[in-house]
Each structure stands twice: as C-alpha cells, then as structure tokens.
Scaffold this motif. Sequence first.
Motif, PDB file in Angstrom:
ATOM      1  N   LYS A  17      13.624  -9.473   9.344  1.00 37.23           N
ATOM      2  CA  LYS A  17      14.443  -8.638  10.236  1.00 37.23           C
ATOM      3  C   LYS A  17      14.598  -7.213   9.697  1.00 37.23           C
ATOM      4  O   LYS A  17      15.070  -6.324  10.376  1.00 37.23           O
ATOM      5  CB  LYS A  17      15.832  -9.264  10.415  1.00 37.23           C
ATOM      6  N   ASN A  18      14.208  -7.016   8.444  1.00 35.08           N
ATOM      7  CA  ASN A  18      14.377  -5.745   7.753  1.00 35.08           C
ATOM      8  C   ASN A  18      13.045  -4.978   7.657  1.00 35.08           C
ATOM      9  O   ASN A  18      12.899  -4.067   6.873  1.00 35.08           O
ATOM     10  CB  ASN A  18      14.898  -6.036   6.341  1.00 35.08           C
ATOM     11  N   ASP A  57      14.357   4.711   4.857  1.00 32.04           N
ATOM     12  CA  ASP A  57      15.373   3.859   4.236  1.00 32.04           C
ATOM     13  C   ASP A  57      14.715   3.003   3.149  1.00 32.04           C
ATOM     14  O   ASP A  57      13.920   2.108   3.456  1.00 32.04           O
ATOM     15  CB  ASP A  57      16.006   2.980   5.323  1.00 32.04           C
ATOM     16  N   LYS A  58      15.036   3.262   1.896  1.00 32.29           N
ATOM     17  CA  LYS A  58      14.387   2.567   0.785  1.00 32.29           C
ATOM     18  C   LYS A  58      14.809   1.118   0.648  1.00 32.29           C
ATOM     19  O   LYS A  58      14.205   0.356  -0.103  1.00 32.29           O
ATOM     20  CB  LYS A  58      14.639   3.325  -0.526  1.00 32.29           C
ATOM     21  N   SER A  59      15.837   0.706   1.391  1.00 37.03           N
ATOM     22  CA  SER A  59      16.279  -0.689   1.310  1.00 37.03           C
ATOM     23  C   SER A  59      15.532  -1.588   2.298  1.00 37.03           C
ATOM     24  O   SER A  59      15.664  -2.809   2.241  1.00 37.03           O
ATOM     25  CB  SER A  59      17.784  -0.786   1.573  1.00 37.03           C
ATOM     26  N   LYS A  60      14.759  -0.997   3.199  1.00 35.99           N
ATOM     27  CA  LYS A  60      13.973  -1.796   4.156  1.00 35.99           C
ATOM     28  C   LYS A  60      12.757  -2.392   3.446  1.00 35.99           C
ATOM     29  O   LYS A  60      12.385  -1.987   2.351  1.00 35.99           O
ATOM     30  CB  LYS A  60      13.487  -0.921   5.319  1.00 35.99           C
ATOM     31  N   THR A  61      12.108  -3.349   4.111  1.00 38.97           N
ATOM     32  CA  THR A  61      10.871  -3.931   3.598  1.00 38.97           C
ATOM     33  C   THR A  61       9.715  -3.304   4.369  1.00 38.97           C
ATOM     34  O   THR A  61       9.681  -3.371   5.598  1.00 38.97           O
ATOM     35  CB  THR A  61      10.861  -5.456   3.786  1.00 38.97           C
ATOM     36  N   TYR A  62       8.781  -2.715   3.647  1.00 40.97           N
ATOM     37  CA  TYR A  62       7.658  -2.012   4.273  1.00 40.97           C
ATOM     38  C   TYR A  62       6.385  -2.833   4.178  1.00 40.97           C
ATOM     39  O   TYR A  62       6.033  -3.347   3.117  1.00 40.97           O
ATOM     40  CB  TYR A  62       7.469  -0.631   3.630  1.00 40.97           C
ATOM     41  N   TYR A  63       5.716  -2.947   5.317  1.00 42.99           N
ATOM     42  CA  TYR A  63       4.427  -3.617   5.416  1.00 42.99           C
ATOM     43  C   TYR A  63       3.413  -2.509   5.662  1.00 42.99           C
ATOM     44  O   TYR A  63       3.389  -1.904   6.731  1.00 42.99           O
ATOM     45  CB  TYR A  63       4.462  -4.661   6.543  1.00 42.99           C
ATOM     46  N   VAL A  64       2.626  -2.211   4.631  1.00 41.69           N
ATOM     47  CA  VAL A  64       1.804  -1.011   4.603  1.00 41.69           C
ATOM     48  C   VAL A  64       0.327  -1.382   4.772  1.00 41.69           C
ATOM     49  O   VAL A  64      -0.153  -2.338   4.158  1.00 41.69           O
ATOM     50  CB  VAL A  64       2.005  -0.260   3.265  1.00 41.69           C
ATOM     51  N   TYR A  65      -0.370  -0.619   5.599  1.00 46.01           N
ATOM     52  CA  TYR A  65      -1.803  -0.856   5.767  1.00 46.01           C
ATOM     53  C   TYR A  65      -2.554   0.442   6.006  1.00 46.01           C
ATOM     54  O   TYR A  65      -1.972   1.470   6.353  1.00 46.01           O
ATOM     55  CB  TYR A  65      -2.070  -1.848   6.906  1.00 46.01           C
ATOM     56  N   ILE A  78       3.030   4.494  -4.879  1.00 39.95           N
ATOM     57  CA  ILE A  78       3.864   5.694  -4.763  1.00 39.95           C
ATOM     58  C   ILE A  78       5.271   5.308  -4.322  1.00 39.95           C
ATOM     59  O   ILE A  78       6.267   5.791  -4.871  1.00 39.95           O
ATOM     60  CB  ILE A  78       3.237   6.703  -3.765  1.00 39.95           C
ATOM     61  N   MET A  79       5.355   4.420  -3.340  1.00 39.93           N
ATOM     62  CA  MET A  79       6.663   3.980  -2.841  1.00 39.93           C
ATOM     63  C   MET A  79       7.459   3.305  -3.949  1.00 39.93           C
ATOM     64  O   MET A  79       8.669   3.505  -4.064  1.00 39.93           O
ATOM     65  CB  MET A  79       6.480   3.055  -1.628  1.00 39.93           C
ATOM     66  N   ASP A  80       6.780   2.522  -4.768  1.00 43.41           N
ATOM     67  CA  ASP A  80       7.445   1.866  -5.896  1.00 43.41           C
ATOM     68  C   ASP A  80       8.026   2.921  -6.844  1.00 43.41           C
ATOM     69  O   ASP A  80       9.173   2.813  -7.278  1.00 43.41           O
ATOM     70  CB  ASP A  80       6.441   0.965  -6.616  1.00 43.41           C
ATOM     71  N   GLN A  81       7.239   3.959  -7.134  1.00 47.95           N
ATOM     72  CA  GLN A  81       7.700   5.031  -8.020  1.00 47.95           C
ATOM     73  C   GLN A  81       8.889   5.783  -7.424  1.00 47.95           C
ATOM     74  O   GLN A  81       9.743   6.281  -8.150  1.00 47.95           O
ATOM     75  CB  GLN A  81       6.564   6.022  -8.297  1.00 47.95           C
ATOM     76  N   LEU A  82       8.942   5.860  -6.091  1.00 42.90           N
ATOM     77  CA  LEU A  82      10.018   6.575  -5.417  1.00 42.90           C
ATOM     78  C   LEU A  82      11.287   5.737  -5.252  1.00 42.90           C
ATOM     79  O   LEU A  82      12.296   6.216  -4.744  1.00 42.90           O
ATOM     80  CB  LEU A  82       9.554   7.069  -4.038  1.00 42.90           C
TER      81      LEU A  82
END
Length: 103
Positions: A17-18, A57-65, A78-82
């Motif tokens: 849901k996130n 929003d850094k608290s959301k879960t991102y599905y990246v492709y 990069i997102m992990d570093q941020l």
Amino acid sequence: MADLIQEEWAEQLENDKNAIVLDVRTEEEFEEGYIPNAINIDIRQGQDFIDELEKLDKSKTYYVYCRSGARSAKACAIMDQLGFEEAHNLLGGIMEWEGDIAE
C-alpha cells in the motif's frame, strides 16, 4: 535495496500500500510504454535526477525499473545513499516485463 525477479517485484508491488513505481529511463523511452502508474525521472539527468529524488517521500517503498535493470540498479544505490528506506530494482527491466504496459 533488493534486486527482485519479475515475479517477486510484481507480487510485492501488488501487496504494498506504500508503493511507488519509478521509471528511470529517458522521457522518449517512457513515452514508448511504461508500467502503469509509474512516475518518470531520467537517471541520465545527473544532478536534476538527484534533485527530483529529494522531493520524494523517503518513507515510501519504491519499485524502480529501466530498460534492462542496469540504470535502475544505479538509481537504487543512489536512493540508498540519499536515505530512502526501501528501493527494489526490477531485474531484467521492462524488456523482460510480462505485466501490463501503459502508453
């Protein structure tokens, strides 16, 4: 960050849901077809890419492709570093995606 095969990525996305789907390909690639509900931020934009990520929003879960999974793996790093809490890379990218494609 997790590299997920298509089945894992799609299943987790469906039950999350996130979730936010992030396409890191170029605008031209995005216009050729994308995974439904994806937002497009081109990783090749350098600092502009980072600036756009910082608005999310850094608290959301991102599905990246991306096209094949290489650019999205870099984007997840990069997102992990941020300071993003969760970013999942789609192994094989949209080239191997068997789900719905929006245009």
